[in-house]
Design a protein around this motif. Structure first.
Motif, mmCIF file in Angstrom:
data_model
loop_
_atom_site.group_PDB
_atom_site.id
_atom_site.type_symbol
_atom_site.label_atom_id
_atom_site.label_comp_id
_atom_site.label_asym_id
_atom_site.label_seq_id
_atom_site.Cartn_x
_atom_site.Cartn_y
_atom_site.Cartn_z
ATOM 1 N N GLN A 17 0.825 -1.205 0.000
ATOM 2 C CA GLN A 17 0.000 0.000 0.000
ATOM 3 C C GLN A 17 0.861 1.257 0.000
ATOM 4 N N THR A 18 0.362 2.293 -0.669
ATOM 5 C CA THR A 18 1.093 3.562 -0.722
ATOM 6 C C THR A 18 0.227 4.705 -0.209
ATOM 7 N N ASP A 19 -0.586 4.409 0.777
ATOM 8 C CA ASP A 19 -1.198 5.456 1.589
ATOM 9 C C ASP A 19 -1.240 4.934 3.018
ATOM 10 N N GLY A 20 -1.544 5.805 3.958
ATOM 11 C CA GLY A 20 -1.467 5.434 5.356
ATOM 12 C C GLY A 20 -2.782 4.994 5.965
ATOM 13 N N THR A 21 -3.740 4.593 5.136
ATOM 14 C CA THR A 21 -5.064 4.232 5.634
ATOM 15 C C THR A 21 -5.333 2.748 5.432
ATOM 16 N N PRO A 22 -5.627 2.002 6.491
ATOM 17 C CA PRO A 22 -5.990 0.590 6.308
ATOM 18 C C PRO A 22 -7.350 0.463 5.647
ATOM 19 N N ARG A 23 -7.605 -0.684 5.043
ATOM 20 C CA ARG A 23 -8.900 -0.991 4.469
ATOM 21 C C ARG A 23 -9.598 -2.043 5.336
ATOM 22 N N LYS A 24 -10.704 -2.623 4.839
ATOM 23 C CA LYS A 24 -11.419 -3.655 5.584
ATOM 24 C C LYS A 24 -11.687 -4.851 4.680
ATOM 25 N N PHE A 25 -11.522 -6.053 5.243
ATOM 26 C CA PHE A 25 -11.838 -7.266 4.487
ATOM 27 C C PHE A 25 -13.359 -7.428 4.380
ATOM 28 N N VAL A 26 -13.815 -7.889 3.213
ATOM 29 C CA VAL A 26 -15.243 -8.105 2.977
ATOM 30 C C VAL A 26 -15.451 -9.529 2.471
ATOM 31 N N ASP A 27 -16.705 -9.993 2.544
ATOM 32 C CA ASP A 27 -17.016 -11.332 2.033
ATOM 33 C C ASP A 27 -17.263 -11.281 0.538
ATOM 34 N N THR A 28 -16.794 -12.320 -0.171
ATOM 35 C CA THR A 28 -17.006 -12.399 -1.618
ATOM 36 C C THR A 28 -17.462 -13.787 -2.054
ATOM 37 N N ARG A 29 -17.542 -14.747 -1.117
ATOM 38 C CA ARG A 29 -17.938 -16.092 -1.518
ATOM 39 C C ARG A 29 -19.432 -16.134 -1.857
ATOM 40 N N SER A 30 -19.807 -17.067 -2.680
ATOM 41 C CA SER A 30 -21.190 -17.125 -3.167
ATOM 42 C C SER A 30 -22.162 -17.604 -2.094
ATOM 43 N N GLU A 31 -21.741 -18.530 -1.238
ATOM 44 C CA GLU A 31 -22.630 -19.067 -0.207
ATOM 45 C C GLU A 31 -22.215 -18.536 1.158
ATOM 46 N N ILE A 32 -23.139 -17.864 1.853
ATOM 47 C CA ILE A 32 -22.820 -17.286 3.165
ATOM 48 C C ILE A 32 -23.921 -17.657 4.147
#
Length: 432
Positions: A17-32
């Motif tokens: 990463q080349t900025d100082g802000t973390p992101r967040k993990f999200v769900d992408t699987r088809s079945e939840i």
């Protein structure tokens, strides 16, 4: 050691990463159908490989600045050599291509994550626990991005932000190091090929460039091995990272030609190419040298700088007599002093050659002939100093790929430190 499972919206920190802000993990699987806290947050698996907002990625940003710097270096080298139309055409086409690649990579900086993450893979996942038939991920897990970065889940916002800023700083320093190396590589390549004499001279330059790239590749591989084998021996996350993200000896321009950059080129003009002495060249004193005659380099710097100062001084002196009739010049005390200074060797022969008559004497009436010489010599001095600066900078720039590697490895270490510091955080659902 027990580690928390990872619900949706846990912070993500990436080594690229080349900025100082973390992101967040999200769900992408088809079945939840597996959630934490009354169905509000999905528990993530190895099939969930994306984040809520893309990082500005180091990979295209590094390529952008490297190609732009390389193109600028090519143009500078061409200007210093004062190439003819054919030379300018060749250099211009290569420079335009390089700059065009830089502009293209600029468009990819904020569009790299999603596709590359989807092509990536989670490592250190839970070996037995599955959610929706897919292995669960935990605090020990790492997502290896197809672009080369490593992402890890971090629960604490303060920890994620602290290390995101550190990694951002390291990555931008790495990019600057590669850009500087690329600039001197471009300028040095033009100077080296432009000054090469004959087929053998051109061949020497090409062999030198290839050898330099090979040396940088092997040296960077060894540098990484040394760092990884000695750093953070008490950090299990770092040891795991080294196991799942192997150090590769094959250079990027072979494994991924489309993503390669000119940062490893070095500056080939530090090779002394005289076209006369085979592989080895000789300095003016007849001593054999392989490359970069430091003594002669310093001597040339001093000589050109001194002559440049002399030219400026002589031009200022001549302004005092610019309105004096040449026939009356011998009566003028300022003209008399200038002639005296010239005859006593205050100025180099290059600066006053047009004022010397057939008897090798400087006469007052001929002083008005000197100005064109001064302009010509000063321009040549500036060009010479520019070439010498490129050569000296190119020698220093040989170290910059290794400096860039050091910054890159430090970014990996900071992510491992973030993981270790975050281990006391998490949710109540933990793996055994």
């Amino acid at each position: 050691m027990s580690a928390s499972y990872i619900p949706k919206n846990v912070y993500a920190v990436c080594t690229f990463q080349t900025d100082g802000t973390p992101r967040k993990f999200v769900d992408t699987r088809s079945e939840i159908s597996v959630f934490y806290s009354k169905g509000s947050r999905t528990l993530l698996t190895v099939d969930d490989k994306n984040i809520d907002k893309e990082f500005p990625c180091k990979s295209p940003k590094n390529a952008m600045w490297s190609f732009l710097a390389f193109g600028a270096g090519l143009l500078l080298g061409a200007a210093l050599l004062a190439l003819g139309p054919v030379g300018w055409l060749i250099v211009g086409v290569v420079a335009a291509t390089s700059i065009g690649l830089g502009v293209y990579h600029a468009t990819q900086i904020s569009h790299k994550c999603s596709g590359s993450l989807e092509k990536g893979n989670w490592k250190i996942e839970h070996p037995t626990v599955r959610f929706n038939k897919k292995n669960a991920i935990t605090q020990n897990s790492m997502l290896i991005c197809d672009a080369g970065g490593i992402l890890s889940p971090i629960f604490s916002q303060s920890v994620a932000e602290k290390y995101a800023k550190k990694i951002d700083s390291l990555n931008n320093k790495e990019i600057w190091a590669n850009g500087i190396a690329s600039f001197f590589g471009g300028a040095g390549a033009v100077l080296a090929f432009g000054e090469a004499v004959g087929v053998w001279g051109v061949t020497k330059v090409a062999l030198w460039m290839g050898g330099t790239m090979g040396a940088v590749t092997v040296g960077s591989y060894g540098e990484k091995e040394l760092i990884r084998s000695t750093a953070l021996s008490d950090n299990q996350h770092y040891q795991n990272m080294n196991d799942v993200d192997n150090n590769e000896l094959l250079p990027g321009y072979l494994t991924d030609p489309a993503g390669s950059t000119p940062g490893d080129l070095g500056s080939p003009d530090i090779l002394e190419v005289d076209g006369k002495t085979g592989w080895f060249a000789k300095d003016p004193e007849g001593k054999l040298i392989v490359f970069f005659n430091g003594k002669q380099y310093v001597k040339n710097i001093k000589g050109n700088y001194t002559e440049l100062k002399q030219g400026s001084q002589l031009a200022n002196d001549l302004k005092k007599i610019e309105n004096v009739n040449p026939r009356e010049m011998y009566k003028n005390p300022d003209a008399q002093q200038i002639v005296k200074d010239i005859r006593q060797g205050k100025y180099s022969d290059n600066l006053v050659k047009s004022s010397i008559d057939g008897n090798q004497v400087v006469r007052p009436r001929d002083l008005n002939k000197v100005l064109p010489d001064i302009r010509t010599v000063k321009l040549q001095n500036v060009k010479n100093l520019g070439e010498l600066t490129v050569k000296g900078g190119g020698l220093i720039a040989f170290a910059f790929p290794f400096v860039a590697t050091w910054f890159s490895e430090q970014a990996r270490m900071e992510l491992a430190n973030a993981m270790a510091e975050d281990m006391n955080n998490g949710i109540a659902v933990v793996s055994g």
